[in-house]
Design a protein around this motif. Structure first.
Motif, mmCIF file in Angstrom:
data_model
loop_
_atom_site.group_PDB
_atom_site.id
_atom_site.type_symbol
_atom_site.label_atom_id
_atom_site.label_comp_id
_atom_site.label_asym_id
_atom_site.label_seq_id
_atom_site.Cartn_x
_atom_site.Cartn_y
_atom_site.Cartn_z
ATOM 1 N N GLU A 1 1.003 -0.932 -0.162
ATOM 2 C CA GLU A 1 0.036 -0.055 0.281
ATOM 3 C C GLU A 1 0.744 1.285 -0.201
ATOM 4 N N SER A 2 0.075 2.246 -0.501
ATOM 5 C CA SER A 2 0.904 3.724 0.109
ATOM 6 C C SER A 2 2.273 3.302 -1.437
ATOM 7 N N SER A 3 2.146 3.090 -2.756
ATOM 8 C CA SER A 3 3.067 3.199 -3.558
ATOM 9 C C SER A 3 3.603 4.560 -3.631
ATOM 10 N N TYR B 1 5.804 3.264 0.983
ATOM 11 C CA TYR B 1 6.440 4.301 1.573
ATOM 12 C C TYR B 1 6.766 4.022 3.044
ATOM 13 N N HIS B 2 5.437 3.142 3.212
ATOM 14 C CA HIS B 2 6.492 2.934 4.549
ATOM 15 C C HIS B 2 7.263 2.235 4.697
ATOM 16 N N ALA C 1 8.406 13.851 -0.013
ATOM 17 C CA ALA C 1 7.705 13.772 1.122
ATOM 18 C C ALA C 1 8.338 14.707 2.706
ATOM 19 N N ALA C 2 9.788 14.420 2.427
ATOM 20 C CA ALA C 2 10.657 15.425 2.850
ATOM 21 C C ALA C 2 10.000 16.901 3.132
ATOM 22 N N CYS C 3 9.027 17.480 1.588
ATOM 23 C CA CYS C 3 8.910 18.752 2.122
ATOM 24 C C CYS C 3 7.656 19.077 2.274
ATOM 25 N N LEU C 4 6.927 17.681 2.429
ATOM 26 C CA LEU C 4 5.384 18.196 2.195
ATOM 27 C C LEU C 4 5.010 18.049 4.032
ATOM 28 N N ALA C 5 6.681 17.311 4.961
ATOM 29 C CA ALA C 5 6.426 17.615 6.619
ATOM 30 C C ALA C 5 6.796 18.221 7.005
ATOM 31 N N VAL C 6 7.867 18.930 6.222
ATOM 32 C CA VAL C 6 8.130 21.235 6.360
ATOM 33 C C VAL C 6 6.796 21.617 5.829
ATOM 34 N N ASP C 7 6.594 21.412 5.584
ATOM 35 C CA ASP C 7 5.575 22.624 4.987
ATOM 36 C C ASP C 7 4.343 22.335 6.523
ATOM 37 N N ARG C 8 3.871 20.653 6.425
ATOM 38 C CA ARG C 8 2.776 20.888 7.253
ATOM 39 C C ARG C 8 3.623 20.730 8.774
ATOM 40 N N TYR D 1 -1.499 10.666 3.080
ATOM 41 C CA TYR D 1 -0.437 9.674 1.125
ATOM 42 C C TYR D 1 -1.272 10.290 0.285
ATOM 43 N N GLU D 2 -2.704 10.351 0.094
ATOM 44 C CA GLU D 2 -3.095 11.260 -0.893
ATOM 45 C C GLU D 2 -2.532 12.235 -1.294
ATOM 46 N N LEU D 3 -2.799 13.126 -0.204
ATOM 47 C CA LEU D 3 -1.293 14.475 -0.718
ATOM 48 C C LEU D 3 -0.469 14.335 -0.808
ATOM 49 N N LEU D 4 0.851 13.382 -0.952
ATOM 50 C CA LEU D 4 1.788 12.778 -1.282
ATOM 51 C C LEU D 4 1.694 12.503 -2.911
ATOM 52 N N ARG D 5 0.343 11.513 -2.996
ATOM 53 C CA ARG D 5 0.392 11.040 -4.315
ATOM 54 C C ARG D 5 -0.448 11.754 -5.202
ATOM 55 N N LYS D 6 -0.367 12.349 -5.086
ATOM 56 C CA LYS D 6 -1.045 13.649 -6.027
ATOM 57 C C LYS D 6 0.481 14.279 -6.334
ATOM 58 N N HIS D 7 0.677 14.208 -5.327
ATOM 59 C CA HIS D 7 2.807 15.459 -5.991
ATOM 60 C C HIS D 7 3.246 14.169 -7.035
#
Length: 573
Positions: A447-449, A490-491, A535-542, A551-557
């Motif tokens: 899951e979470s490809s 991703y995990h 994923a690191a950039c999204l973690a920094v942003d959030r 994951y859905e946000l990461l997937r879209k990006h």
């Protein structure tokens, strides 16, 4: 005096290390892809490359020009951009100094008429592409800075030989607070602060220093119920149908003793004394390393093979005996690269793989690793000189090998020899999701490809032993194809949240030995490096942990950036 007191805080602030959004430890292909993605998302990023030769790209620019893919449909994003950049490089007539492009195409039928990617390439061409990206995005790169390591050998040896590291043992090179890495400390004393960190090394030194769980060696059947893992000689696990491995094997009757037929004379070098181990069991062994040599047969660009100062003829006695037993081919895979160059890989029972010489490497000190690399180079230099010159090598084979030599215009700093050893496997993280044979073969779907693996499950030999008939055999080779590309979770690149919340590991990811044998291909490392950075950039942003990135946000990006996350081919399992 008051003025001095006023300026003191400004002085102290100016001396404090800069805090980067993303700190990448390791300038491999994964590290470069991660840095490019971070820069595209307007994040401050730095690459810290422990090597001193100012070579970015790891194996991709270190001799591995014959790209291992399996299924090109699974390669997207920055990874595919890299191969398209190489295609553009080779459409320029100035890139063909030693050979006409048409001549190469006629010889290899590659690339195909509809392809806009160049999958086979020279090391110097790969360097050029990577450096162009670094220059374009103005990414700072620091060379020769190595993280402080202490508490070497902290893994626990299990009863069956497998090594596993407990979590929580943080080194002096990693400063953590409440599960987050604040900064990493180099041997020079320099500190690098970051909001998120990526371990893009082949060795996993940062993940180990951060106290993240990992393993070294092969899992037996009892760990993940994988029929292809663990010790494999000739016998099958009852009811599991494990086939007999015969690839890259010695001729049937090659004597292992210094004096043939006399066990009291001792075993020849690099043959184990304890036997291969129980069939299907775990052990501490890892697949063999080698250098992927870039050779040329162009006289104007060729450096003849030289006999190394530390040459020992006894190290090649098994090679001679294999020829005398009937082996009659040059023991290499010679893949043509542009400009009359090659990528040379291991082939047959005795070749470029230095089997059994790398067990200590993953956790060895920097000095010990340097010795291991030097020993591999000496072994391989001696092998090439032997094949080209030794009278016990058949004349016909000596004549073939003697036409080749190191390339003058590649790895100039090493007289044609690179620093980058092919670290096929070292540490592997243990996380909440472990990629296994079942994922590779489609019995389980991750899951979470964040990208696709596609290459067959591929392990080089891990040991030499004496069989029940008194002859030498290799053990560890696995070559099993796959029905289709498969997703990587991703995990599998994020540690357990209790161990570290701002680290991603796209190279030494969470996978079993046999699954890692499929995932460990350079195009996939670039895919995972890009996904890790996103994923690191999204973690920094959030302002959240990497485990909590939606994951859905990461997937879209990821999809927006051209990553391929699924494959439509029907599964065969």
């Amino acid at each position: 005096r008051l003025a001095y007191l006023f300026l003191l805080p400004l002085f102290l602030f100016s001396c404090a290390p800069k805090t980067y959004d993303i700190v990448i430890y390791g300038g491999t292909s994964a590290g470069v892809a991660a840095a490019v993605q971070a820069a595209r998302m307007d994040k401050s990023v730095i690459i810290i490359e422990p090597g001193t030769t100012q070579q970015l790209g790891g194996l991709t620019s270190g001799g591995l020009g014959k790209t291992d893919i399996g299924n090109r449909d699974g390669i997207g994003g920055i990874s595919r951009e890299f191969y398209r950049a190489l295609y553009d490089h080779y459409t320029d007539s100035a890139s063909w100094k030693w050979q006409r492009r048409e001549e190469y195409m006629e010889r290899t039928h590659y690339p195909g008429p509809d392809e806009k990617e160049m999958w086979y390439f020279e090391p110097s061409a790969a360097r050029k592409v990577f450096q162009s990206w670094i220059d374009k995005y103005r990414i700072p790169v620091v060379y020769g800075e190595r993280i402080v390591r202490d508490g070497e050998g902290r893994t626990q040896r299990l009863a069956n030989g497998r090594r596993v590291a407990p979590s929580g043992d943080v080194s002096k090179g990693v400063v953590k607070h409440e599960g987050r890495i604040n900064e990493i400390v180099m041997e020079s004393g320099t500190r690098y602060r970051g909001r998120c960190f990526i371990d893009a090394t082949y060795e996993g030194d940062l993940l180990a220093g951060a106290g993240v769980s990992f393993t070294i060696g092969r899992e037996g059947f009892d760990v993940y119920k994988e029929s292809l893992n663990g010790v494999r000689t000739r016998q099958s696990i009852p009811g599991k149908g494990t086939p007999c491995w015969h690839h890259h094997q010695f001729m049937a009757e090659v004597d292992p003793y210094v004096t043939p037929g006399n066990p009291e004379s001792g075993l020849l070098p690099m043959i184990g004394t304890e036997g291969p181990g129980e069939e299907g069991s775990s052990d501490h062994r890892i697949q063999a390393y080698c250098f992927r040599m870039c050779l040329t047969d162009c006289p104007e660009n060729r450096i003849p093979f030289e006999k190394p100062a530390a040459y020992r003829e006894l190290d090649y006695e098994l090679l001679f005996r294999n020829f005398e037993a009937g082996f009659s081919r040059v023991p290499w895979i010679n893949s043509p690269m542009p400009n009359r160059k090659t990528d040379i890989n291991n082939q047959s029972g005795f070749s470029t793989d230095y089997i059994g010489a790398n067990y200590a490497y993953p956790e060895a000190s920097y000095g010990e690793r340097k010795n291991i690399v030097r020993n591999h180079r000496t072994y391989q230099q001696g092998l090439m000189w032997t094949l080209a010159n030794h009278p016990r090598v058949p004349d016909s084979l000596r004549n073939v090998v003697g036409q080749w030599g190191m390339a003058k215009d590649e790895f100039i700093e090493g007289n044609g020899w690179q620093e980058q050893l092919y670290i096929r496997e070292a540490r592997r993280m243990i996380s909440d999701v472990v990629m296994t044979q079942h994922h590779c073969q489609g019995r389980l779907t991750a899951e979470s490809s964040i990208g696709m693996g596609a290459y067959g499950m591929d392990s080089h030999h891990t040991q030499r032993y004496v069989d029940e008939n008194g002859f030498v055999k290799n053990e560890g080779d696995v070559q099993v194809g796959l029905p289709a590309p498969y997703p990587i979770s991703y995990h599998a690149i994020t540690p357990r949240e209790a161990e570290c919340t701002n680290l991603l590991v796209p190279v030494c990811l969470s996978a079993s030995h046999i699954a890692f044998g499929s995932i460990r291909m350079e195009p996939v490392f670039m895919i995972l490096g890009q996904s890790a950075a996103m994923a690191a950039c999204l973690a920094v942003d959030r302002d959240c942990s990497v485990q909590q990135v939606p994951y859905e946000l990461l997937r879209k990006h990821l999809l927006d950036s051209g990553q391929i996350l699924e494959h439509e081919t029907k599964k065969l399992y």
